[in-house]
Design an enzyme around this catalytic site. Structure first.
Site, short mmCIF file in Angstrom:
data_model
loop_
_atom_site.label_atom_id
_atom_site.label_comp_id
_atom_site.label_asym_id
_atom_site.label_seq_id
_atom_site.Cartn_x
_atom_site.Cartn_y
_atom_site.Cartn_z
CD GLU A 43 -2.50 1.35 2.70
OE1 GLU A 43 -2.81 0.29 3.28
OE2 GLU A 43 -2.84 2.47 3.12
NE ARG A 47 0.09 8.96 5.94
CZ ARG A 47 -0.35 7.75 6.34
NH1 ARG A 47 -1.62 7.43 6.16
NH2 ARG A 47 0.46 6.90 6.92
CB THR A 71 -4.12 8.09 2.65
OG1 THR A 71 -2.98 7.34 3.06
CG2 THR A 71 -4.45 9.09 3.74
CE LYS A 131 -6.23 1.41 6.84
NZ LYS A 131 -5.18 1.97 5.96
C1 3PG Z 1 -2.31 3.80 7.64
O1 3PG Z 1 -2.14 4.73 6.86
O2 3PG Z 1 -2.94 2.79 7.32
C2 3PG Z 1 -1.77 3.95 9.02
O3 3PG Z 1 -1.11 5.15 9.18
C3 3PG Z 1 -0.87 2.85 9.41
O4 3PG Z 1 -0.73 2.89 10.79
P1 3PG Z 1 0.67 2.54 11.50
O5 3PG Z 1 1.61 3.65 11.09
O6 3PG Z 1 0.37 2.55 12.97
O7 3PG Z 1 1.13 1.22 11.00
#
Ligand code: 3PG
Length: 211
Positions: A43, A47, A71, A131
């Site tokens: 994934e 961001r 995201t 999710k």
């Molecule tokens: C995401 O974008 O799915 C989360 O920021 C992932 O969370 P984590 O950084 O705690 O793994």
């Protein structure tokens, strides 16, 4: 909706690496490392300013990868990542407009939920893999166990707060085929070009999964 091929791949690798990437050079080094550990489905979060270009770069140059985009918060973004070559997309949430757009999209879409009502809404649109975000703060394994009784047809990809510390507990649950997270390749380690540490993270994961 989830294609059988994607479901099979993520259930097989058990961990969906979540990557925040600034540029194609970071993407190239990480792709080689991820493929070495058979982590083909990944994934890429939307961001960073270059995220769409990175998705296009990986989709074009690494046909063995199954490039997902994360995201996603709007139907327009879903359209944009599809055009960039993403094969699936994930959202931290589940607005009705996204649930609808995900059904129309040519790529797989995994909406995000945190409550029974959100899970039931997503299910009513036909989604069966959701999710769970943010997993740890929303109740973690206890929440997933509780959801499993009344919503037994749903599967979850918990993400948010998952790491080597707790991933085995999540994967032991019947309704968790895969967990997601950034801990395998955290943004600070990527920006510091700390590829050795990232490789060690993957070796550590491999040891846990083969235990
Ligand atoms: C995401 O974008 O799915 C989360 O920021 C992932 O969370 P984590 O950084 O705690 O793994």
């Amino acid at each position: 909706m989830l294609s059988a091929a994607l479901h099979q791949q993520i259930s097989h690798q058990k961990v969906l690496p979540v990557l925040v990437l600034d540029n194609n050079e970071q993407a190239r080094v990480l792709a080689d490392c991820l493929l070495e550990f058979q982590l083909n489905a990944i994934e890429i979060t939307l961001r960073t300013p270059e995220a769409l270009n990175v998705i296009e770069f990986l989709a074009t140059n690494y046909p063995e990868l199954i490039v997902g985009a994360g995201t996603i918060t709007s139907a327009d973004q879903l359209q944009a990542v599809q055009q960039s070559g993403a094969q699936f997309a994930l959202s931290p949430g589940a607005t009705e407009s996204l649930l609808h757009a995900g059904r129309q999209a040519e790529i797989d879409f995994i909406p995000g939920v945190m409550t029974p009502s959100e899970a039931m809404l997503a299910q009513s649109y036909g989604y069966s893999l959701l999710k769970l975000f943010p997993a740890e703060v929303s109740g973690g394994c206890a929440l997933l166990k509780a959801l499993g009784a009344p919503l037994s047809e749903l599967n979850f990809c918990p993400t948010g707060g998952i790491s080597v510390r707790n991933l085995a507990q999540y994967l032991a649950l019947d309704n968790v085929p895969v967990v997601g997270g950034t801990w395998l390749a955290p943004i600070d380690q990527i920006r510091q070009h700390n590829w050795k540490q990232i490789r060690d993270n993957m070796l550590q994961l491999q040891a846990i999964l083969t235990d």
